[in-house]
Design an enzyme around this catalytic site. Structure first.
Site, PDB file in Angstrom:
ATOM      1  N   CYS A 125      71.516 -21.161 -10.262  1.00 32.06           N
ATOM      2  CA  CYS A 125      70.674 -21.841 -11.239  1.00 32.06           C
ATOM      3  C   CYS A 125      69.482 -22.500 -10.554  1.00 32.06           C
ATOM      4  O   CYS A 125      69.216 -22.271  -9.373  1.00 32.06           O
ATOM      5  CB  CYS A 125      71.459 -22.833 -12.092  1.00 32.06           C
ATOM      6  SG  CYS A 125      70.577 -23.205 -13.640  1.00 32.06           S
ATOM      7  N   ASP A 194      74.990 -30.728 -14.063  1.00 31.53           N
ATOM      8  CA  ASP A 194      74.544 -31.474 -15.235  1.00 31.53           C
ATOM      9  C   ASP A 194      75.461 -32.642 -15.541  1.00 31.53           C
ATOM     10  O   ASP A 194      75.054 -33.572 -16.239  1.00 31.53           O
ATOM     11  CB  ASP A 194      74.470 -30.543 -16.450  1.00 31.53           C
ATOM     12  CG  ASP A 194      73.284 -29.605 -16.363  1.00 31.53           C
ATOM     13  OD1 ASP A 194      72.255 -29.903 -16.992  1.00 31.53           O
ATOM     14  OD2 ASP A 194      73.370 -28.588 -15.653  1.00 31.53           O
TER      15      ASP A 194
END
Length: 319
Positions: A125, A194
């Site tokens: 990512c 996250d």
């Protein structure tokens, strides 16, 4: 309106990455508060709470977002006068943005010490903090090359390889499903996150848990770079972090017809168990996942009574 545009930018992923989302939300609250022409403290607090609600609904999984909003809003909720609330909003938003940016550099300094000489790294990512760690280690002559995944379906890997290339880091670009094939060539894996739960589990972009499993199987260290505001306090009370489901068109492409009876499942995140995480690196130090409750209690300053109060308050926001 700036607030509406910011909410749309976060929801549509024009603003992406947990740290960027948090800083953007703090700035949006600051600018929105400055634009208000309220005559009373009560009116100002109501307007700001409505703004906080709009922002908190945009990306339900990214804990950095409600944590940033909570930090900024604490000054508003605790003020005794309208002027105090306005000043607190401005000061706390500025402080959060500054500390968030500074945290990235602190994490990079700590993480670079974990990289062996001539290291081959894998990342998944697009994480500003993970990239900062790789770049810092490369500046110190410790990184030979990086394997970066494509990151379907939104292809955030293209942003990652551009950022690494701009920093002069040699990069190999691979599809997500090739991670296991290349894992034997890698010395360690580093990603952002996250959210970090109270038991040390890591919520990150879909595919992270599979890469962590591959690293565990291959006995390669799996390191997570995470600012402390990405820790999820209310998970101590058993509250689960919702996994955002994104539109089917991200997978199929717009206008493509699926065969009858076929539906698309497109979760944006998955959960990596703490057993597959070797180290979490924050701006206050590097530690095992089991240390997560200590960060929540001692660094973020939450206790059980505040968990219960905040649980009631944030449910006004529909989290």
């Amino acid at each position: 309106m700036v607030l509406t545009k910011t909410a749309d930018d976060i929801s549509s992923m024009r603003v992406r990455g947990a740290g960027r989302i948090a800083r953007t939300a703090a700035l949006a609250l600051q600018e929105y508060g400055a634009s208000l022409e309220c005559k009373t403290l009560a009116a100002f607090v109501d307007e700001m709470q409505n703004a906080a609600e709009i922002l908190c609904k945009t990306r339900p999984t990214a804990v950095s977002l409600p944590n940033a909003v909570r930090y900024v809003m604490q000054g508003v909720r605790g003020a005794g006068t309208l002027e105090e609330a306005q000043q607190a909003l401005n000061d706390r938003a500025t402080t959060f943005i500054h500390d968030s940016q500074e945290a990235v550099q602190k994490i990079a300094d700590i993480a670079a010490r974990q990289f062996p000489d001539d290291a081959v790294i894998m990342t998944h990512c697009n994480s500003q903090v993970a990239i900062a760690c790789i770049v810092r280690a490369h500046e110190q002559g410790r990184v030979r090359e990086v394997y970066a995944t494509e990151v379907r379906p939104r292809n955030q890997g293209y942003i990652t390889i551009q950022m690494l290339s701009d920093a002069g880091v040699p990069v190999n670009f691979i599809v997500d499903s090739a991670a296991r094939s290349f894992m034997p060539k890698v010395d360690l894996v580093i990603t952002g996150t996250d959210a970090v739960t109270a038991n040390g589990a890591v919520v990150n972009k879909i595919g992270t848990s599979q890469i962590a499993l591959c690293a565990h199987e291959a006995r390669k260290p799996f390191i997570v770079a995470a600012e402390t505001y990405k820790f999820a306090p209310r998970t101590i009370l058993g509250e689960r972090i919702p996994i955002e489901e994104r539109p089917a068109e991200e997978v199929t492409g717009s206008g493509r017809q699926l065969p009858p009876g076929v539906t698309v499942k497109n979760p944006a995140f998955d959960v990596t168990p703490p057993a597959y995480v070797d180290l979490i690196i924050t701006e206050i130090g590097a530690f095992a996942p089991s240390y997560a409750p200590v960060v929540i209690r001692d660094h973020l300053g939450w206790d059980i009574s505040e968990f219960q109060k905040e649980y009631a308050f944030t449910h006004q926001y529909g989290e």
